[in-house]
Design a protein around this motif. Structure first.
Motif, PDB file in Angstrom:
ATOM      1  N   TYR A 188       0.842  -1.186   0.000  1.00  0.00           N
ATOM      2  CA  TYR A 188       0.000   0.000   0.000  1.00  0.00           C
ATOM      3  C   TYR A 188       0.882   1.242   0.000  1.00  0.00           C
ATOM      4  O   TYR A 188       1.911   1.281   0.669  1.00  0.00           O
ATOM      5  CB  TYR A 188      -0.914   0.012   1.233  1.00  0.00           C
ATOM      6  N   PRO A 189       0.507   2.272  -0.737  1.00  0.00           N
ATOM      7  CA  PRO A 189       1.338   3.486  -0.757  1.00  0.00           C
ATOM      8  C   PRO A 189       1.333   4.176   0.598  1.00  0.00           C
ATOM      9  O   PRO A 189       0.415   3.996   1.404  1.00  0.00           O
ATOM     10  CB  PRO A 189       0.674   4.357  -1.826  1.00  0.00           C
ATOM     11  N   VAL A 207       0.447   6.934   2.784  1.00  0.00           N
ATOM     12  CA  VAL A 207      -0.501   8.036   2.855  1.00  0.00           C
ATOM     13  C   VAL A 207      -0.668   8.398   4.324  1.00  0.00           C
ATOM     14  O   VAL A 207      -1.039   7.530   5.135  1.00  0.00           O
ATOM     15  CB  VAL A 207      -1.877   7.662   2.255  1.00  0.00           C
ATOM     16  N   PRO A 208      -0.373   9.620   4.736  1.00  0.00           N
ATOM     17  CA  PRO A 208      -0.535   9.997   6.142  1.00  0.00           C
ATOM     18  C   PRO A 208      -1.937   9.659   6.651  1.00  0.00           C
ATOM     19  O   PRO A 208      -2.939   9.948   5.999  1.00  0.00           O
ATOM     20  CB  PRO A 208      -0.289  11.510   6.129  1.00  0.00           C
ATOM     21  N   GLY A 209      -1.995   9.010   7.814  1.00  0.00           N
ATOM     22  CA  GLY A 209      -3.276   8.610   8.395  1.00  0.00           C
ATOM     23  C   GLY A 209      -3.773   7.266   7.921  1.00  0.00           C
ATOM     24  O   GLY A 209      -4.723   6.716   8.471  1.00  0.00           O
ATOM     25  N   LEU A 210      -3.113   6.706   6.879  1.00  0.00           N
ATOM     26  CA  LEU A 210      -3.506   5.396   6.355  1.00  0.00           C
ATOM     27  C   LEU A 210      -2.347   4.405   6.428  1.00  0.00           C
ATOM     28  O   LEU A 210      -2.323   3.398   5.731  1.00  0.00           O
ATOM     29  CB  LEU A 210      -3.986   5.509   4.902  1.00  0.00           C
ATOM     30  N   PHE A 211      -1.378   4.714   7.294  1.00  0.00           N
ATOM     31  CA  PHE A 211      -0.190   3.877   7.379  1.00  0.00           C
ATOM     32  C   PHE A 211      -0.541   2.449   7.761  1.00  0.00           C
ATOM     33  O   PHE A 211       0.144   1.499   7.375  1.00  0.00           O
ATOM     34  CB  PHE A 211       0.782   4.485   8.391  1.00  0.00           C
ATOM     35  N   LEU A 212      -1.618   2.283   8.519  1.00  0.00           N
ATOM     36  CA  LEU A 212      -1.993   0.942   8.963  1.00  0.00           C
ATOM     37  C   LEU A 212      -2.365   0.036   7.798  1.00  0.00           C
ATOM     38  O   LEU A 212      -2.307  -1.192   7.915  1.00  0.00           O
ATOM     39  CB  LEU A 212      -3.136   1.015   9.975  1.00  0.00           C
ATOM     40  N   PHE A 213      -2.765   0.622   6.652  1.00  0.00           N
ATOM     41  CA  PHE A 213      -3.088  -0.218   5.492  1.00  0.00           C
ATOM     42  C   PHE A 213      -1.827  -0.843   4.896  1.00  0.00           C
ATOM     43  O   PHE A 213      -1.914  -1.814   4.151  1.00  0.00           O
ATOM     44  CB  PHE A 213      -3.846   0.591   4.437  1.00  0.00           C
ATOM     45  N   ARG A 214      -0.665  -0.313   5.238  1.00  0.00           N
ATOM     46  CA  ARG A 214       0.596  -0.939   4.853  1.00  0.00           C
ATOM     47  C   ARG A 214       0.959  -2.076   5.808  1.00  0.00           C
ATOM     48  O   ARG A 214       1.579  -3.061   5.404  1.00  0.00           O
ATOM     49  CB  ARG A 214       1.725   0.092   4.866  1.00  0.00           C
ATOM     50  N   GLU A 215       0.566  -1.926   7.066  1.00  0.00           N
ATOM     51  CA  GLU A 215       1.069  -2.831   8.099  1.00  0.00           C
ATOM     52  C   GLU A 215       0.088  -3.915   8.535  1.00  0.00           C
ATOM     53  O   GLU A 215       0.503  -5.042   8.839  1.00  0.00           O
ATOM     54  CB  GLU A 215       1.490  -2.010   9.320  1.00  0.00           C
ATOM     55  N   LEU A 216      -1.201  -3.599   8.603  1.00  0.00           N
ATOM     56  CA  LEU A 216      -2.146  -4.566   9.157  1.00  0.00           C
ATOM     57  C   LEU A 216      -2.263  -5.864   8.357  1.00  0.00           C
ATOM     58  O   LEU A 216      -2.449  -6.925   8.952  1.00  0.00           O
ATOM     59  CB  LEU A 216      -3.521  -3.927   9.341  1.00  0.00           C
ATOM     60  N   PRO A 217      -2.171  -5.849   7.029  1.00  0.00           N
ATOM     61  CA  PRO A 217      -2.238  -7.144   6.325  1.00  0.00           C
ATOM     62  C   PRO A 217      -1.160  -8.124   6.799  1.00  0.00           C
ATOM     63  O   PRO A 217      -1.427  -9.325   6.945  1.00  0.00           O
ATOM     64  CB  PRO A 217      -2.044  -6.759   4.852  1.00  0.00           C
TER      65      PRO A 217
END
Length: 232
Positions: free
Chosen positions: A79-80, A82-92
């Motif tokens: 996932y790129p 994006v400030p505030g969406l960092f968890l979309f990089r890590e949670l998977p």
């Protein structure tokens, strides 16, 4: 350990924001814990030169802090940033990691934010709602909010505010050491979150759960770095 809620991760940022807003309404900010016998720490680290990440977990006895089990998983962040969406990089990667454990924790302390987030739905809150499990955000640094520095003695804390809203606590875990930033994840009050963070932070600045997860992740990387690091 399987999630109670499932959703796609590879969604556009606009949809991800809408999802955060929707799921944030499910966060429980009161104590809904049973007996806490096992506590997990979760950490995600990145390779300094690429998007390789190592997700690691350590599950400890809540009283002795002895390790019950630990695991790590390596992959690429897709996932790129994006400030505030960092968890979309890590949670998977964390979801994959949690599928490997044999002892379900009673509480998870995340190296990151809970409701101390612009949409009140940081990684700890998202993880808690996803698995319907008590979680705490315990970050090394502030993401949002303003605060007055707490006194220097262990256990002292001050409020972290976004405007007039209390979104977390700035907690001194050791005397004359930089504080940590504690926030509600899910199914826990801020007072109880601070209690458990202090309970598992006995000799250092960070919770022992975080330290053990980080250590296991580093050991895993050193043992497998030639297999998991993409060639230059």
């Amino acid at each position: 350990m399987l999630p109670a809620i499932r959703h796609a991760w590879d969604i556009p940022p606009s949809e991800a924001i809408d999802l955060q807003i929707k799921l944030s309404k499910q966060v429980v900010k009161k104590d809904r814990l049973g007996v806490v016998n096992r506590i997990a720490g979760i950490d995600v680290a990145y390779h300094k030169n690429n998007d390789t990440l190592i997700a690691s977990i350590a599950i400890v006895d809540a009283h002795s802090l002895e390790t019950i089990e630990s695991h790590a998983w390596a992959g690429m962040a897709s996932y790129p940033y994006v400030p505030g969406l960092f968890l979309f990089r890590e949670l998977p990667s964390i979801v994959r990691l949690l599928s490997t454990i044999t002892h379900r924790p009673d509480l998870i302390i995340c190296d990151g934010q809970g409701i101390a987030h612009p949409r009140r739905f940081g990684l700890a809150s998202h993880l808690g709602v996803l698995y319907d499990i008590p979680t705490i955000g315990c970050g090394k640094s502030r993401f949002i909010g303003e605060y007055a520095p707490p006194l220097n003695e262990r256990g002292c804390h001050s409020g972290l505010f976004d405007g007039d809203e209390l979104i977390g606590a700035v907690l001194r875990t050791q005397e004359n050491v930089k504080p940590v930033f504690v926030s509600i994840g899910h199914r826990i009050s801020l007072e109880t979150a601070c209690h458990w963070v202090l309970n598992v932070t006995r000799n250092y600045r960070l919770p022992e759960t975080t330290r053990l997860a980080d250590r296991h992740g580093k050991q895993f990387y050193e043992q497998n770095k030639y297999a998991i690091t993409p060639p230059n």
